[in-house]
Design an enzyme around this catalytic site. Sequence first.
Site, PDB file in Angstrom:
ATOM      1  N   HIS A  55      -1.716  12.091  -0.088  1.00 16.16           N
ATOM      2  CA  HIS A  55      -2.065  10.849   0.607  1.00 16.16           C
ATOM      3  C   HIS A  55      -1.540  10.935   2.040  1.00 16.16           C
ATOM      4  CE1 HIS A  55      -2.621   7.922  -3.017  1.00 16.16           C
ATOM      5  NE2 HIS A  55      -3.153   9.114  -3.258  1.00 16.16           N
ATOM      6  N   GLU A  57       0.183   8.900   3.865  1.00 22.24           N
ATOM      7  CA  GLU A  57       1.583   8.503   4.047  1.00 22.24           C
ATOM      8  C   GLU A  57       2.542   9.614   3.632  1.00 22.24           C
ATOM      9  OE1 GLU A  57      -0.353   4.686   2.262  1.00 22.24           O
ATOM     10  OE2 GLU A  57      -0.787   6.831   2.352  1.00 22.24           O
ATOM     11  N   CYS A  85      -0.125   2.501  -1.706  1.00 22.06           N
ATOM     12  CA  CYS A  85      -0.188   2.465  -3.166  1.00 22.06           C
ATOM     13  C   CYS A  85       1.237   2.559  -3.730  1.00 22.06           C
ATOM     14  CB  CYS A  85      -1.053   3.631  -3.666  1.00 22.06           C
ATOM     15  SG  CYS A  85      -0.242   5.252  -3.511  1.00 22.06           S
ATOM     16  N   CYS A  88       3.055   5.893  -2.683  1.00 20.12           N
ATOM     17  CA  CYS A  88       3.438   5.928  -1.268  1.00 20.12           C
ATOM     18  C   CYS A  88       4.535   4.909  -0.962  1.00 20.12           C
ATOM     19  CB  CYS A  88       2.209   5.719  -0.393  1.00 20.12           C
ATOM     20  SG  CYS A  88       1.033   7.103  -0.529  1.00 20.12           S
TER      21      CYS A  88
END
Length: 161
Positions: A55, A57, A85, A88
């Site tokens: 992801h 992040e 999410c 993260c």
Amino acid sequence: MTRTLDEHYMQQALFEAEKAGALGEVPIGAIIVKDDRIIARAHNLRETTQRATTHAELLAIEQACEELSSWRLENTTLYVTLEPCPMCAGAILQSRIPRVVYGATDPKAGCVHSLYSLLNDSRFNHECTVTAGVLEDETGSILTSFFRQLREQKKKRQGHN
């Protein structure tokens, strides 16, 4: 930080999101700023790498840790185009990022305000200051357009079978 500066940095995160979209990835971008300098930039690479953890992040956090030679990202701000999410949000807490700025909310997986408030849960040993909705229209629009295109492509494929 002023709203104008937040918008400037969110625009940088949007540039990263556009890179992800160009690769066929969900267009989410993130940057990390320390002392008015971008120390990390990343975008989603889950489809490209076939790894669930790539992801935007998490990739930005890894870069920032490398840049600072520390897992503690104190005195930094993470800018991300979509509400983080649970994975993260956990990484944000673990890396001690004190401030998070995000664009669009994520009603299906967001864990900053939508489903949970992980970054502001006093039961953890770290909490973040959060600014939500920065360039929300722009950050939401890039995601809406991406998913609309995916649905249209799927319909075309189904129509040709």
